[in-house]
Each structure stands twice: as structure tokens, then as C-alpha cells.
Scaffold this motif. Structure first.
Motif, PDB file in Angstrom:
ATOM      1  N   ALA B  73      42.925  84.707   3.513  1.00 52.08           N
ATOM      2  CA  ALA B  73      43.200  85.995   2.860  1.00 52.08           C
ATOM      3  C   ALA B  73      42.794  87.155   3.767  1.00 52.08           C
ATOM      4  CB  ALA B  73      42.470  86.080   1.523  1.00 52.08           C
ATOM      5  N   ARG B  77      45.554  89.789   6.375  1.00 53.99           N
ATOM      6  CA  ARG B  77      45.476  91.251   6.355  1.00 53.99           C
ATOM      7  C   ARG B  77      45.159  91.844   7.719  1.00 53.99           C
ATOM      8  NH1 ARG B  77      44.163  89.461   1.304  1.00 53.99           N
ATOM      9  NH2 ARG B  77      44.860  90.801  -0.389  1.00 53.99           N
ATOM     10  N   ARG B 103      48.674  85.452   3.838  1.00 55.70           N
ATOM     11  CA  ARG B 103      47.962  86.269   2.863  1.00 55.70           C
ATOM     12  C   ARG B 103      48.270  85.824   1.438  1.00 55.70           C
ATOM     13  NH1 ARG B 103      48.288  92.798   2.079  1.00 55.70           N
ATOM     14  NH2 ARG B 103      47.828  92.777  -0.149  1.00 55.70           N
ATOM     15  N   ASP B 107      45.404  84.676  -1.061  1.00 59.01           N
ATOM     16  CA  ASP B 107      45.187  85.353  -2.345  1.00 59.01           C
ATOM     17  C   ASP B 107      45.336  84.379  -3.509  1.00 59.01           C
ATOM     18  OD1 ASP B 107      44.766  87.636  -0.952  1.00 59.01           O
ATOM     19  OD2 ASP B 107      46.621  88.653  -1.536  1.00 59.01           O
ATOM     20  N   ALA B 111      42.678  83.466  -6.404  1.00 56.49           N
ATOM     21  CA  ALA B 111      43.022  83.594  -7.825  1.00 56.49           C
ATOM     22  C   ALA B 111      42.835  82.279  -8.569  1.00 56.49           C
ATOM     23  CB  ALA B 111      44.461  84.081  -7.954  1.00 56.49           C
ATOM     24  N   VAL B 176      38.048  90.664  -1.305  1.00 54.85           N
ATOM     25  CA  VAL B 176      38.734  89.553  -0.637  1.00 54.85           C
ATOM     26  C   VAL B 176      37.775  88.884   0.352  1.00 54.85           C
ATOM     27  CG1 VAL B 176      40.578  88.990   0.988  1.00 54.85           C
ATOM     28  CG2 VAL B 176      41.021  90.568  -0.904  1.00 54.85           C
ATOM     29  N   GLU B 180      36.073  84.945   0.176  1.00 58.69           N
ATOM     30  CA  GLU B 180      36.227  83.904   1.200  1.00 58.69           C
ATOM     31  C   GLU B 180      34.879  83.491   1.786  1.00 58.69           C
ATOM     32  OE1 GLU B 180      39.769  84.680   3.731  1.00 58.69           O
ATOM     33  OE2 GLU B 180      40.719  83.522   2.120  1.00 58.69           O
ATOM     34  N   GLU B 465      44.555  99.437  -0.601  1.00 57.39           N
ATOM     35  CA  GLU B 465      45.152  98.652   0.469  1.00 57.39           C
ATOM     36  C   GLU B 465      46.547  99.183   0.797  1.00 57.39           C
ATOM     37  OE1 GLU B 465      44.985  94.504  -0.363  1.00 57.39           O
ATOM     38  OE2 GLU B 465      45.122  94.044   1.761  1.00 57.39           O
ATOM     39  N   GLY B 469      50.988  92.622  -0.872  1.00 58.15           N
ATOM     40  CA  GLY B 469      51.347  91.227  -0.631  1.00 58.15           C
ATOM     41  C   GLY B 469      52.733  90.856  -1.121  1.00 58.15           C
TER      42      GLY B 469
END
Lengths: 339, 541
Positions: B73, B77, B103, B107, B111, B176, B180, B465, B469
Motif C-alpha cells: 500500500a 503510492r 496500491r 489497500d 481493508a 496506510v 502496514e 491524498e 486508487g
């Protein structure tokens, strides 16, 4: 977007991006894949046959007969004219055919098939009949029998594998040999080397003129189109004719690995128009995807080498291009993007 | 069997005729190295994970991806995606949007709460990792997966290194990053914050570590001597970007001048705009073509209203204004002064001239070698001191997050081998699957799905951002644009086009096998393979 629409879109996308032109596609359902992608295809013309390396005719015959066998539930008989296809598949006592198959003479395949179809009818059987041969056995030697079969509207699908010459006997000219091509009987000698312009015949148009239920041309470079046409033809009763362009590495003087490429280029330059006709009228044509000059197709083949001697294009390249241009116009070969 | 007149042989099948004897070349299924994989600094098997994504198996795709990179993720980006620069599809229409799909997978993993598989067994070895930036986190992840006990010591109050204190939020939202990092910590990696290692040897001894990986990054801003008057405000980029993470935002004023031409200069100028500056001007001594920053970031900055002063150096800074000298490039492309001066209004000047490494923790470690303020490492990422490895910005290489992640992985593999008393030998690389190996006819036209960007008005005033996405349908579309260079994608072409029926289809996921009893070696399969997964080899005759 609900799940089923998404699933549909996913399949369509995959098809669009990777699968449209390939034989199979791991991401679509079996029903949407080609016959040739199936592990259960009948392999009507199986291994061990003695065709040359990269034979377009062997490939085209398996494509067509496998599709016809699927369309008829394997209830099919094939009648073969003399020619490469007959010789390389059945050197006595071997046979490569995985269906009832018979051969009589060079010129009478259409008539024999007429008889076989009549016999099935008399016996009350549903077995369907295909006659097949090369361009020599179709456009020259077998032409009278073929025209008769058309005129009587006999219930036979005749498939001509057109490799543009008598390849089995040593590459002699047939009436389907294109202009300027070198063969054993049209050598690359004299002021007009190779085959002459203005002769020969394009049998699909003659078949259309008979007003028979179905006529189509196809190519080994477009399997899905070929299979769709064979399957469609098997769904129709009466006389039907399909002519398939099958490159011959030996006769055309091309590497064995270029067989499908040459078939593809023949279509993309407009020299070999791919179309369908029903009851005497052309109904649709396969559009050119990436148009190329005919030169790109010719220069790969030794039978046209005399057109490109000393680094100069022979004026007859332009005459062949004019033939392509006329085909493109006559058959409407350009899509909306290209026109 | 009774034979008819003049017949002596039984009928039989042509399968008795082994035409394979005609062959002078034999086709073989091969794997070639896709250009994206070859270009990836983190060594991802991009073609491999895209093939799962194409089938809609996103979890398998994510698992294949994270075998090499635990931060998808983040990567999706901030990576400069050299894979897309190398992508063969660019020669058909446009490169596959690998970064966007990465990405999307990253993501989705956050989620759905996908977690890493813990190691089957522990090695009992302890490894110290210094620095919780991309290199340190990557090394810690790979070492933990290999069964080692990992302790990260981080000088700062939170993980991420330059990903947190250098990359602005509008490029990398912190939730994000946190998600991670938490997933790596869940593998049993212990991360100690606010614990700067100042004496490496003492720390190793006290903790009983069997090896150490150093990745402290480069946080010391380079300075340039610029004559300045009184009451001037000169800041450095590292300080400005780091203070964005604190409670108090830096005060830059209405007119901000940024000095430098790298990505950091752009980050600062774009940050200044978001903080309310009316003007953000980047002063750079060379031209756009020579600028080290990535062009797409420059484009985004220009769209947001950042202004550029090319071919200029700052000569003097006064309260409220600066003096710049115009430059011109000489034959060698180096800027030379022209003697022409210009005054620009400026409330503050931010220097973005590059960063140096704080090497003080290495004082007294025997065997280390340094060059240009960096630690020298061997091809195995080991420094001159046995058992001490280093990577990321403190080792000589390109300074990007992705390179750092690659360093971490590479170092982890060598550390693992070192701990077992062995040497790690990477598997040999396949031949590159260049465009010449493909048959592009078989790929349909399908242009790239561009990720939407925030409308300009919104993004220049907020830290939301900028790049949004993909959703599932367009991520799938994008994944399916992959050409699968050099690796079979089971299109059945070889199986279909063989005139001799000499290709055996082994079933879904199993690929194909040649039947050499009948293959005549015509080469049609090789010529018509879309992705270059077949090679012709001469037969020994």
C-alpha cells in the motif's frame, strides 16, 4: 454493480485484452473457448501424418473438421479429393483420420460426396457429409463436379484448402495461383517472370453466383472466425462452400515457422478477402485490423523473390497492390477506424 | 487377417509413424525475465502477482507480492515505478499501471485485515535492526519470516523513517503506513521507539544479538553557504517536512522560496502551498531536463501553482527578499554564472540540497570503511565488520523507498545465510523477455486506466491524498493488460497452432508439454506464442 454484471464485465475485459486473438483463454468459460482450445477436441487429423513441417493445410483441415465434428456430435463422413491432404494422411496402410473417410479420384470429390449424402438419406440416417480438397482438385480438376453439386443444392459442405498451387506433385500452377508467383510451370524467367496477370479464378465468387445457401472464405490465421463459419455451415442444409487460405512453406518458399504469419499478412494487406455470403449475396466481411502494404507479405516468400531483385521493386508489386486495394473497396475490408 | 487382392499389410493408425525423427530444432517451454521484474529495485515478481490478480484472486496476488515486499500500500503510492518505464506494453499502447494495481491490492489487504503467515519454526537467533524506515522494516519482515527474532531500534517517536518524516501526507496518508507497519510487528518484530543507538557495539553486546542490520537513513540536511542579512528566515527541507508531523506547523510566510531541484524541493513547495503560501517558487540552477526530480511530480506541482525559476542560484538573502543570479549551461551542461542579477520577494527560504548520514553510531566499530559520507557494503550488504550489514540511504545507491525495501530483503537473505554459517547464492536470472520475444498481434488494444487525481482547487489547500486508487473493476482491467512477458499464461496458442497435434495440454494451471515423438520442429508454436515462453533449440544430430 452486482456480482453477475461484474463477472460478465470481467470476462469481456479479459477477452478484449488477451483472448480475442489467441486460441484459448484460461479466464473464460469452456463454452466461450474455441474448439481447438479443448483438451477433448477430436483431433480429426491426428499425429504421425507426413505433411511437411509447418503445413498450413494439415492445420486448416484439423481446425475445420474438429469444428464440424463438434457441430455434428461426431456423426460425420469426409470425402477427399486427391492432393497433398489425401497423400500425406493416408499412405497405405496408415491413416491419420479419426472419422469415416473416403477417397476416390482427383476430380470427383463433390460428386462422391453427393452420393454419400444421398445414401445417408435413403438409409434414414442423420450422418452429415463433408467433401474436401486442395485448390487444384477444386478450382481446376474437380470444378465441374463442384458446380453440379452447387447447382443441385446437395446437402454437402465442400471445403477447399487453398494453398495456391499443385504442391504435392512439385509446385505447379493452378487456376488459384496468384499473379507473379513463381511455380514449376510459371518460372521466374523472361520479361514477365512468374504467373501471368488476369487469369485464374476466385471460386468463392463463383460459388456465390450459384446462389447456394452459404459461402465463406477463412484463414488459418483467424481460428475463431474459421470455427464459427464451419459451425454455422453445419447448421445449414444444402450446398455450402468454405475456402480456407492455407500457406505452403514448400511451395511458397517460406520458413516453416511463418505459416500463420503469412496467412495473417495475406488478410491484413487485402490480398485474401475474408467474407461470408448467403443465397447469392455477400453478408459480411472480416475487417482488416492493421493494414499493411502487400510488399510486406510478398517479400517474405521466395516465390516472389524475382519482384525484389537488385534492391528495386518490380512494377508488378504496384499491380498486386492495386488488386489488394480493389479487394478492400469491393469487400469493405476496412473497419470504421481505418476507413 | 485375410487381405484383399494385392494387399499385404494391415491397416493402422499414423501414430505408428514417429515424425519427431524429422526434427532439427526442438521447441522448449522456457521462462524469461519480464522487464518489470528486472527493473524492480525491490525484486518483486510483478508478472507473477499480476497473473493472480487477473484471475480475480486478489489475496493470492497480495501474498505473491508480499513474498518480496511487505509494504504494497505504501509502494502503490510512493514508488517511482521503474517497472512501468520498462514495461513492454508501452510499445503497444501504454505501460501497464502496475503501481495502481499494487496500491489496490495493498489497500484491499488493509481493508480485509489479511495477515502474514508466521514462520513454521524459530531459528533461535537474534538480529538487531537499527532504524524503522523502509530498509529496516523490510529487513525485519524478511528476517522474521525466516524465523529469526528481530528487534528494531528507532530513534524517532514513530515508524517509517523518511516515509513519515520526509514524504508529505498528500502522497502517503499515515494510516496506510501505520497499518502496514502493524502487520510486520504482528509477526513478532519488536520495535522500540525513541531509542537511538549511539554505540553499536555496546548495543549488540547488551542485547545478545547475532547480527545487525543498519538502516539509519540520511536525515542531516546539506547546507550551502549563502550570505544573509539580519532577520532572514532560512530553513532546511528535512526540518520543514519533519515538523509537519508535529503539533506545530512550520511558519513559512506568504512567499516561500525553495532552493534545489530534487523531489524533496517539490515536496516542500507543495507543502508550502497547502500551508497557505500565496507563492511557492523553486529556484534551481539548471534546467527542467537536468532536474533530478521526477517529471510527473513536477507536473503535479505546476498544476498546483508552484512556480519554477530555472537556471538561477541564490546569491544573497535579505529580510523579505532574495537576490538570484541567472546561469547558463556550458557545453558540458554545467551551469555558469552570467553576472545578471534579479531580486525576488521571499518571506522564507527553504534549502533542499540533499541529505547526509549521521554515522556517529559507528564510532569505534573496527573494519568499517566509508566513502563520501556513506558506509561501504559488499554485494552481500555486509559492511567491513563481520555480522554487521547496512542498507537504505546510508549505503551507496539511489535514494528511494523501493531501493531501500530491496536492500532490506537482500540483506535479510544474506544475514539468514550468515547466521546458518552459509553463503546465500541468488538463483540464476532468466534471459530478459524483451519485446522482440513477443508476438504482439495477439494482444488486443486496451489503453491504461489513469488514476483520478484530486481536483486542483481541493488539493492545493488540503493534505488529502492527491492520487486516488482504482476500484475493483478498473484494477482488474489494468491487471489484465499485462502481457505476461516471458511466462506462459495458458492462451492455448501452441496447443492450437501445431499442425502435428504434438502439444499436450496438461490442464488448468499445469501448462503444456511437447510430444517429441511427433513434433517436427516447424517452430510455428514459437512464432505464435504471444509472450515468448517457447524457445527453439538445435537438436544434436
Amino acid at each position: 454493480m452486482d456480482d453477475s454484471t461484474l463477472a460478465q464485465q470481467q470476462q469481456k475485459l479479459k477477452y478484449y485484452q488477451k483472448g480475442t486473438f489467441t486460441v484459448g483463454n484460461r479466464l473464460v468459460s469452456d463454452a466461450e473457448r474455441s474448439v481447438q482450445a479443448s483438451a477433448e477436441r477430436s483431433n480429426a487429423l491426428t499425429s504421425g501424418h507426413r505433411a511437411c513441417q509447418g503445413c498450413g493445410e494439415a492445420l486448416g483441415a484439423r481446425y475445420a473438421i474438429d469444428a464440424a465434428m463438434r457441430a455434428t456430435g461426431n456423426d460425420l463422413i469426409a470425402v477427399n479429393a486427391t492432393g497433398c491432404l489425401e497423400v500425406f494422411t493416408t499412405p497405405y496402410p496408415e491413416t491419420s483420420w479419426q472419422l469415416p473417410w473416403l477417397h476416390s479420384l482427383f476430380g470427383n470429390a463433390a460428386a462422391v460426396a453427393t452420393g454419400v449424402a444421398a445414401a445417408q438419406r435413403v438409409k434414414g440416417k442423420a450422418t452429415r457429409v463433408i467433401a474436401q480438397g486442395g485448390d487444384g482438385g477444386t478450382t481446376d480438376i474437380g470444378f465441374q463436379c463442384l458446380s453440379g453439386m452447387f447447382e443441385r443444392n446437395d446437402d454437402v459442405l465442400y471445403i477447399c484448402y487453398d494453398n495456391e498451387g499443385y504442391m504435392n506433385t512439385g509446385v505447379q500452377r493452378s487456376s488459384a495461383t496468384p499473379p507473379a508467383a513463381r511455380t514449376a510451370t510459371t518460372p521466374a524467367l523472361g520479361p514477365e517472370p512468374g504467373n501471368v496477370f488476369g487469369t485464374g479464378k476466385f471460386v468463392p465468387k463463383i460459388a456465390v453466383a450459384h446462389g447456394i445457401p452459404y459461402v465463406a472464405t477463412a484463414t488459418v490465421a483467424d481460428l475463431r472466425d474459421l470455427e464459427a463459419k464451419v459451425i454455422k455451415a453445419m447448421g445449414i442444409r444444402g450446398a455450402r462452400y468454405i475456402q480456407i487460405n492455407v500457406p505452403c512453406p514448400l511451395g511458397w518458399g517460406a520458413p516453416s515457422y511463418d505459416t500463420i504469419k503469412l496467412a495473417r499478412l495475406a488478410v491484413e494487406c487485402g490480398l485474401y478477402p475474408i467474407f461470408e455470403a448467403e443465397h447469392g449475396r455477400i453478408t459480411q466481411s472480416r475487417k482488416i485490423r492493421r493494414r499493411i502494404p502487400v510488399r510486406d507479405y510478398l517479400i517474405l516468400q521466395k516465390r516472389y523473390a524475382h519482384l525484389f531483385r537488385n534492391g528495386v521493386d518490380d512494377p508488378r508489386v504496384a499491380r498486386l497492390q492495386a488488386i489488394c486495394d480493389a479487394h478492400i473497396e469491393d469487400y469493405g475490408l476496412l473497419g470504421d477506424d481505418e476507413a | 487377417m485375410d487381405h484383399d487382392f494385392a494387399i499385404t499389410l494391415d491397416v493402422g493408425t499414423s501414430l505408428a509413424n514417429h515424425t519427431g525423427a524429422w526434427r532439427t530444432f526442438r521447441p522448449e517451454y522456457v521462462h524469461r525475465l519480464p522487464p518489470c521484474n528486472a527493473a524492480c529495485p525491490a525484486g518483486e515478481d510483478i508478472q507473477g502477482w499480476l497473473s493472480f490478480a487477473e484471475a480475480g484472486d486478489y489475496e493470492a496476488a497480495w501474498r505473491a507480492l508480499t513474498k518480496n515486499n511487505p509494504l504494497p500500500a505504501v509502494m502503490g503510492r510512493v514508488c517511482y515505478h521503474p517497472c512501468e518505464t520498462a514495461c513492454n506494453r508501452a510499445q503497444i499502447d501504454a505501460a501497464v499501471g502496475v503501481n495502481a494495481v499494487e496500491r489496490f491490492l495493498g489497500d484491499m489487504a488493509i481493508a480485509k485485515g489479511w495477515a502474514f503467515e508466521p514462520p513454521a519454526q524459530k531459528s533461535g537467533k537474534k538480529v538487531l535492526v537499527v532504524g524503522a524506515g523502509p530498509a529496516g522494516l523490510s529487513a525485519a519482515y524478511h528476517l522474521a519470516v525466516l524465523g529469526h527474532d528481530v528487534n528494531i531500534r528507532e530513534a524517532g517517536p514513530a515508524p517509517g523513517g523518511m516515509m513519515r518524516f520526509g514524504i508529505p501526507k498528500y502522497r502517503l496518508p499515515r494510516d496506510v503506513l501505520d497499518a502496514e507497519v502493524a502487520r510486520i510487528a504482528a509477526l513478532g518484530v519488536r520495535i522500540d521507539y525513541n531509542s537511538k543507538v549511539s554505540d553499536l557495539q555496546a548495543t549488540i553486546k547488551e542485547g545478545g544479538f547475532d547480527a545487525a542490520f543498519l538502516a539509519v537513513g540520511a536525515h542531516i540536511a546539506k547546507r550551502a553557504y549563502i550570505p544573509a542579512g539580519e532577520a532572514t528566515k532560512i530553513l532546511d527541507a528535512v526540518q520543514v517536512l519533519a515538523s509537519m508531523e508535529g503539533a506545530e506547523q512550520p511558519l513559512l510566510g506568504r512567499r516561500v522560496v525553495v532552493y534545489g531541484g530534487g523531489n524533496t524541493a517539490l515536496d516542500v513547495a507543495r507543502t508550502a502551498k497547502r500551508l497557505g503560501a500565496e507563492e511557492a517558487i523553486i529556484v534551481y540552477r539548471r534546467t527542467r531536463e537536468k532536474m533530478p526530480a521526477h517529471d510527473f511530480e513536477l507536473e503535479e506541482a505546476l498544476e498546483e501553482g508552484v512556480m519554477m525559476k530555472w537556471l538561477s542560484t541564490i546569491k544573497h538573502v535579505d529580510a523579505g527578499a532574495i537576490t538570484v543570479e541567472k546561469m547558463k549551461l556550458d557545453e558540458t551542461g554545467f551551469p555558469q554564472p552570467t553576472g545578471e542579477f534579479e531580486t525576488l520577494e521571499a518571506d522564507s527560504v527553504v534549502l533542499a540540497l540533499g541529505q547526509d548520514v549521521d554515522l556517529s553510531l559507528l564510532d569505534g566499530v573496527p573494519g568499517l570503511e566509508f566513502a563520501d559520507g556513506l558506509v561501504k557494503v559488499g554485494p552481500d550488504m555486509m559492511t567491513g565488520a563481520t555480522g554487521i550489514f547496512a542498507g537504505g540511504d546510508m549505503a551507496p545507491s539511489e535514494r528511494t523507498v523501493t531501493v531501500a525495501v530491496g536492500h532490506g530483503k537482500k540483506a535479510a537473505r544474506h544475514i539468514d545465510a550468515f547466521l546458518r554459517g552459509a553463503a546465500y547464492a541468488p538463483p540464476p536470472k532468466h534471459e530478459l523477455a524483451g519485446f522482440e520475444h513477443l508476438n504482439a498481434w495477439y494482444y488486443g488494444e486496451a489503453p491504461q486506466t489513469l488514476r483520478p487525481t484530486l481536483e486542483i482547487a481541493r488539493r492545493s489547500s488540503t493534505f488529502e491524498e492527491v492520487v486516488q486508487g482504482l476500484d475493483e473493476s478498473n484494477a482488474l482491467y489494468e491487471a489484465r493488460r499485462c502481457l505476461s512477458c516471458g511466462n506462459c499464461f495458458e492462451c492455448d496458442n501452441c496447443y492450437g497452432v501445431c499442425p502435428d497435434n504434438a502439444v499436450i495440454k496438461l490442464g488448468a494451471g499445469q501448462g503444456f508439454r511437447f510430444n517429441y515423438d511427433f513434433c517436427k520442429g516447424c517452430g510455428v508454436c514459437e512464432a505464435e506464442c504471444p509472450c515468448g515462453a517457447i524457445a527453439m533449440a538445435p537438436e544434436e544430430i
